[in-house]
Design an enzyme around this catalytic site. Structure first.
Site, mmCIF file in Angstrom:
data_model
loop_
_atom_site.group_PDB
_atom_site.id
_atom_site.type_symbol
_atom_site.label_atom_id
_atom_site.label_comp_id
_atom_site.label_asym_id
_atom_site.label_seq_id
_atom_site.Cartn_x
_atom_site.Cartn_y
_atom_site.Cartn_z
ATOM 1 N N SER A 45 43.607 35.540 91.510
ATOM 2 C CA SER A 45 44.441 36.441 92.312
ATOM 3 C C SER A 45 45.558 37.140 91.539
ATOM 4 O O SER A 45 46.102 38.128 92.039
ATOM 5 C CB SER A 45 45.032 35.672 93.492
ATOM 6 O OG SER A 45 44.017 35.302 94.392
ATOM 7 N N ILE A 46 45.961 36.641 90.367
ATOM 8 C CA ILE A 46 46.980 37.399 89.644
ATOM 9 C C ILE A 46 46.437 38.778 89.252
ATOM 10 O O ILE A 46 47.200 39.717 89.021
ATOM 11 C CB ILE A 46 47.504 36.653 88.390
ATOM 12 C CG1 ILE A 46 46.410 36.425 87.343
ATOM 13 C CG2 ILE A 46 48.155 35.347 88.767
ATOM 14 C CD1 ILE A 46 46.946 35.852 86.041
#
Length: 579
Positions: A303-304
């Site tokens: 998700s980063i």
């Protein structure tokens, strides 16, 4: 005729009579000497010519020998030619010595001068028991002019060998590399081989850039060399290394890595990857788990990576901060389904998609940009190329074989494209520093030098929106445990299922937290990656918000003051910086 007996005459009379007598012998002698000299002159000239020719021949031979390439062999070996070459000191940004040459003794033999190789080998092994007597005996036999016995022996061993009094055994003082911080900065500094030649890290970079050529030309073998100054701060490096080691133990992770990057110069202030090795005794350096995971490992970081999807969507105009994204239902693409980990099952605002880390919302944003647009932005951010840096240990990204609609959607939330953590930190700096991508460096660099290298990635407005989203995520979203009072931290969590044969593992995760601070004027980017962390013994969860985020909090809390960032408070929207 009267006969005179000179012998019977008085001596004076006899001498006078002798003197008065006519003598012709001198004239005859003078004529004979002149004739002899005349006859000798041709012979003398011939001798002089012969000697001159011989002398010229010798000079010519010496000149020709001097111009010849040396022939490899065992005779005429100069032991000093085998001495390890000198290297420059390596220092941190504040002048602290990180690597330096120290003098150490090495022992060698001259086999052709050793009377009894058997006895010599047996005696030497009594002092150097790690050597094999049979191999040593073979090495000391024959007519070789030089043979190493052992490099880098202790002063006590040298004295003991000297006391043995073996003919044909000698010592050389060599340069040996010493790393003052041990393993702390091992993956940055790298290491050297037994001949003091760089084989990894900055040590190899220095050799590749200029030192090896200088040594090959016969220079810099004993002279003082200017030190090589790095960008890292060794005090900050110690803290990062320590916090990663603690996190690895606390969360029972198999590895931990992190980097602190100056957002405006691209300087690496600290970087560590654990497990690591001690460059002073690098017996573990080649183990597979000791690689530098920040630059030499590639991962799907989860998700980063949504940070770049948001920047792409906002900067292209496909999405605005006021838009709403439908995340009510799962997305179905062929036989695949895209769900949210903590789904809200409703329409979300753009900031909500970010703080709730919605896979569905991120995929829909990527669809608005399209495949070509997504690829163009990711290429701009450098995710399709090997990152250019000073370290030789750099890995290439792993690209999808086919860029389909499903690929586009999964990459939007961090699956399907594997990159190095270094690339992510570089690109994130561009998101928060006003939109400029600056190549990373492990060497000290000024702001002016960095500005000349900077390339615009996104607009200043997009960069401002990304700063707001990062700050909001730490305030209200999954990054709350990364908050450090007074330092206005912002960031994004990433919890990625690890790729395994046949798909993704349900219980093996790569957790990360990508942060910047202070968000009102970002100076530094921090990225921490934990490999297969477990739930801590004192409770909590196993996702990045529970382990990677608090690790970043600890790093920032301990390093912010050392990095020159002053605490601040925000009152009525105004930032007040403490003096």
């Amino acid at each position: 005729m009267t006969t005179v007996d000179l012998a019977s005459m008085p001596s004076e009379v006899a001498r006078r009579h002798h003197d008065d007598a006519p003598v012709h012998r001198p004239r005859v002698v003078r004529r004979a000497s002149r004739d002899t000299r005349d006859s000798m002159r041709p012979r003398i000239r011939l001798a002089m010519i012969v000697f001159s020719l011989a002398f010229l021949t010798i000079i010519g031979r010496l000149v020709s020998l001097g111009m010849m390439e040396p022939v490899p062999g065992n005779y005429g070996v100069n032991p000093n030619d085998a001495i390890a070459t000198g290297r420059p000191d390596i220092i941190d940004r504040n002048g602290e010595v990180l690597a330096a040459d120290i003098k150490t003794a090495s022992v060698y033999g001259e086999p052709r001068n050793i009377i009894d190789p058997d006895e010599a080998a047996e005696l030497l092994v009594t002092v150097l028991p790690d050597l094999k007597v049979d191999a040593l005996r073979k090495r000391l036999s024959g007519n070789a002019g030089f043979a190493w016995i052992k490099r880098e022996i202790t002063p006590k061993q040298r004295q003991a060998i000297h006391s043995l009094g073996i003919p044909g055994i000698g010592f050389l003082t060599e340069n040996r590399r010493f790393y003052t911080a041990g393993p702390t900065a091992a993956h940055i500094l790298g290491l050297v081989n037994v001949d003091n030649q760089g084989i990894a890290g900055v040590e190899k970079y220095v050799d590749d850039q200029w030192l090896a050529d200088l040594h090959a030309a016969g220079f810099a073998r004993g002279e003082e060399l200017d030190p090589v100054q790095l960008s890292i701060d060794i005090s900050v490096q110690h803290i990062l290394h320590d916090e990663l080691a603690q996190a690895m133990e606390r969360y029972s992770a198999i590895a931990a890595s992190g980097i602190i990057l100056d957002a405006h110069t691209g300087e690496v202030m600290a970087m560590a990857s654990i497990p690591d090795f001690d460059p002073n005794n690098p017996v573990d350096a080649n183990k597979p788990d000791r690689l530098n995971r920040i630059t030499a490992g590639v991962y799907e970081l989860g998700s980063i990576f949504k940070s770049f999807t948001f920047a792409m969507a906002l900067d292209s105009g496909a999405v605005t901060m006021n838009d709403r994204i439908d995340a009510t239902n799962a997305l179905r693409v062929g036989r695949f389904t895209i769900n949210d980990f903590h789904g809200k099952h409703r329409v979300l605002t753009v900031p909500e998609v970010f703080i709730y880390s919605s896979n569905i919302g991120s995929a829909r944003m990527a669809m608005k940009v399209g495949q070509e647009g997504q690829q163009a932005y990711l290429r701009k951010f450098g995710f399709f190329d090997i990152p250019k840096t000073d370290l030789p240990e750099v890995a290439a990204p792993m690209m999808p074989k086919k860029w389909s609609d499903l690929t586009m959607m999964t990459i939007a939330f961090g699956h399907g494209l594997a990159v190095t953590p270094l690339q992510v930190a570089i690109a994130d700096a561009a998101l928060v520093n006003g939109g400029k991508l600056i190549p990373p460096t492990f060497l000290k660099r000024s702001r002016a030098e960095a500005d000349k290298l900077a390339v615009r990635m996104v607009s200043e407005e997009t960069s401002r929106h990304m700063r707001d989203l990062f700050a909001l995520n730490v305030e209200k979203g999954s990054g709350r445990k990364a908050a450090v009072p007074g330092y206005n931290v912002g960031g994004k969590t990433g919890t990625a299922e690890k790729a395994v044969a046949g798909g993704y593992s349900a219980n093996k995760r790569l957790n990360s937290f990508l942060a910047a601070f202070p968000m009102d004027d970002p100076q530094y980017v921090v990225l921490v990656v934990l490999d297969e962390p477990k739930q801590a013994k004192d409770g909590g969860g196993a996702t990045a918000g529970w382990n990677a985020a608090p690790t970043v909090e600890a790093v920032i809390r301990r390093t912010a003051a050392l990095l020159g960032v002053k605490p601040r408070t925000i009152q009525d929207g105004v930032v007040l910086v403490s003096n």
